[in-house]
Write an enzyme that holds these catalytic residues in place. Sequence first.
Site, PDB file in Angstrom:
ATOM      1  N   ASP A  12      45.129  -2.537  -1.256  1.00  0.00           N
ATOM      2  CA  ASP A  12      44.683  -3.892  -0.685  1.00  0.00           C
ATOM      3  C   ASP A  12      44.481  -4.316   0.450  1.00  0.00           C
ATOM      4  OD1 ASP A  12      45.910  -5.162  -3.545  1.00  0.00           O
ATOM      5  OD2 ASP A  12      47.457  -5.289  -2.889  1.00  0.00           O
ATOM      6  N   GLU A  13      44.248  -3.237   1.034  1.00  0.00           N
ATOM      7  CA  GLU A  13      43.360  -3.543   2.617  1.00  0.00           C
ATOM      8  C   GLU A  13      42.371  -4.065   2.592  1.00  0.00           C
ATOM      9  OE1 GLU A  13      43.789  -0.502   1.373  1.00  0.00           O
ATOM     10  OE2 GLU A  13      45.623   0.921   1.591  1.00  0.00           O
ATOM     11  N   LYS A  15      39.508  -2.816   1.234  1.00  0.00           N
ATOM     12  CA  LYS A  15      38.728  -1.348   0.263  1.00  0.00           C
ATOM     13  C   LYS A  15      37.668  -1.949   0.312  1.00  0.00           C
ATOM     14  CE  LYS A  15      41.981   0.503  -2.658  1.00  0.00           C
ATOM     15  NZ  LYS A  15      43.117  -0.711  -1.883  1.00  0.00           N
ATOM     16  N   GLY A  39      42.638  -3.826  -7.716  1.00  0.00           N
ATOM     17  CA  GLY A  39      42.315  -5.678  -7.881  1.00  0.00           C
ATOM     18  C   GLY A  39      41.467  -5.561  -6.801  1.00  0.00           C
ATOM     19  N   HIS A  40      40.201  -5.111  -6.570  1.00  0.00           N
ATOM     20  CA  HIS A  40      39.017  -5.832  -5.383  1.00  0.00           C
ATOM     21  C   HIS A  40      38.097  -6.388  -5.033  1.00  0.00           C
ATOM     22  CE1 HIS A  40      39.278  -0.894  -5.584  1.00  0.00           C
ATOM     23  NE2 HIS A  40      39.959  -0.964  -5.675  1.00  0.00           N
ATOM     24  N   THR A 127      51.987  -1.790 -12.752  1.00  0.00           N
ATOM     25  CA  THR A 127      51.500  -3.353 -12.768  1.00  0.00           C
ATOM     26  C   THR A 127      51.127  -3.675 -14.608  1.00  0.00           C
ATOM     27  OG1 THR A 127      49.257  -2.020 -13.139  1.00  0.00           O
ATOM     28  CG2 THR A 127      49.337  -3.095 -10.696  1.00  0.00           C
ATOM     29  N   GLN A 198      44.306   1.650  -4.575  1.00  0.00           N
ATOM     30  CA  GLN A 198      45.143   2.005  -4.158  1.00  0.00           C
ATOM     31  C   GLN A 198      45.615   2.566  -2.980  1.00  0.00           C
ATOM     32  OE1 GLN A 198      44.941   3.534  -7.883  1.00  0.00           O
ATOM     33  NE2 GLN A 198      44.988   1.199  -7.926  1.00  0.00           N
ATOM     34  N   ASP A 311      41.614 -11.120  12.057  1.00  0.00           N
ATOM     35  CA  ASP A 311      42.313 -13.087  11.900  1.00  0.00           C
ATOM     36  C   ASP A 311      43.181 -13.367  11.961  1.00  0.00           C
ATOM     37  OD1 ASP A 311      40.951 -11.785  10.044  1.00  0.00           O
ATOM     38  OD2 ASP A 311      41.720 -14.144   8.640  1.00  0.00           O
TER      39      ASP A 311
END
Length: 408
Positions: A12-13, A15, A39-40, A127, A198, A311
């Site tokens: 979740d970075e 990507k 999840g992208h 998940t 991931q 941000d």
Amino acid sequence: MKLVVIGAQWGDEGKGKIVDYLANEAQIIVRFSGGANAGHTIVLDDQEYALHLIPSGILYPDKMVVLGAGMVIDPVAMFNELSMLNERGIETEGRVFIADRAHIVFPRYTEIDRERDLKRKQPIGTTGRGIGISYSMKSERDGIRFADLAWKQKMDELDRADRDFIEPFIDRLRPMIVDLSYYLKHRHNAQILFEGAQGTLLDLDNGTYPYVSSGMSCAAGAAVGGCVGPRALDGVLGVFKAYTTRVGNGPFPSEFDKDSEDDLCRFVRETGREYGVTTGRPRRCGYLDLVALRYACITNSIDSLVMTHLDVYDALDEIKACVAYRIGSRIVEDFPASIEDLNNAKPVLRSFPGWKRNLSDRLTYEEFPTPAMEYIELIERFCETPITIVSVGYERKATIIRKSPWRT
Ligand code: GDP
Ligand code: IMO
Ligand code: MG
């Protein structure tokens, strides 16, 4: 040129956002690992797209996308995703391909995954998408690949429920299936992006085992799951957040303290919208962990870091990052394999002044306030790796390129 984009933390970075941005200059985007556990998110013109299986280049009308051999694919989830895209005006016909060596996720895998995790003494918090079961069937040599759909004997030997499930999809799948090695060989002059899922710390081998996923989310997975040799890859980009998040169970040394840092946790979770795309679970939040990030740089040979979510820190007076672990009486600067050590690790924090200004309206790195630059440059020194892209918002335009990875 062939570039790899991977997560350098626990997933979740950002990507999806970065692959979408870089895909502008690519012709082919190959997702090389994972399945519908990913999840992208891509935000484009006030529209938010959550992709689980389809590679993130799909929003451009002219890009070819391939679900790579390292993936485990639930056909229902994939066709639902294609329908969602089509209903929203994204034409996908003739440009979505599946590697014939990728594995099929059958519905019973999903059921077993959920039951098994609940029965574990220490649940992983999967998940529930059948991912671990699918990869273990593959290792047991009992999995079914997309290539096998044309093998009559194999189809005849399938369990009744599995056959009844897959048969209605075969005609739609057939034109999508390619041999990825040769597909890429015939397009060897193309600009190709290999999209990871991931993150390094969820990688089966290099992550915080057993609190990991089951695919190869490290950079080497791009070669294996993308059907090319490691020498074909020209660069590795590691995406990381200005802080750290984790979904599910497992060690997290720099996690905000529930008693003393609850307000900070709530602020980061709400400002960064830290809720899982796949399961909706609130993500655990913590300080940027430089020990873990440097480990990710080393283990993936990352040559370029991409920092996202800077941000989210805009309003803070003070920013901290974890620069070492205190484990009992030891100060540790190398990321340990031992889960016991990681569970006992307390973060050694270094403090920075905040910049107290809105970063999302800056167009170039040179316009950043000095404290933001100092935070970035400390990370570069610590990891001995340049940060070439900084993301200051979820939209495409909130992306500052210090050096394009497409240019050498
Ligand atoms: P992925 O799994 O690595 O693709 O990341 P996710 O899509 O699961 O989670 C990242 C979330 O952060 C998504 O909601 C993105 O829209 C959002 N996002 C990406 N980059 C930034 C950024 O620089 N700032 C902020 N505030 N949000 C971002
Ligand atoms: P993206 O690609 C964050 C986590 C799950 C669980 C563990 C194992 O969006 O970054 P699994 O279902 O894979 O067996 O679950 O891995 N996990 C993720 N966490 N981002 C992801 O993907 C993840 N994919 C799996 O929460 O802890
Ligand atoms: Mg995600």
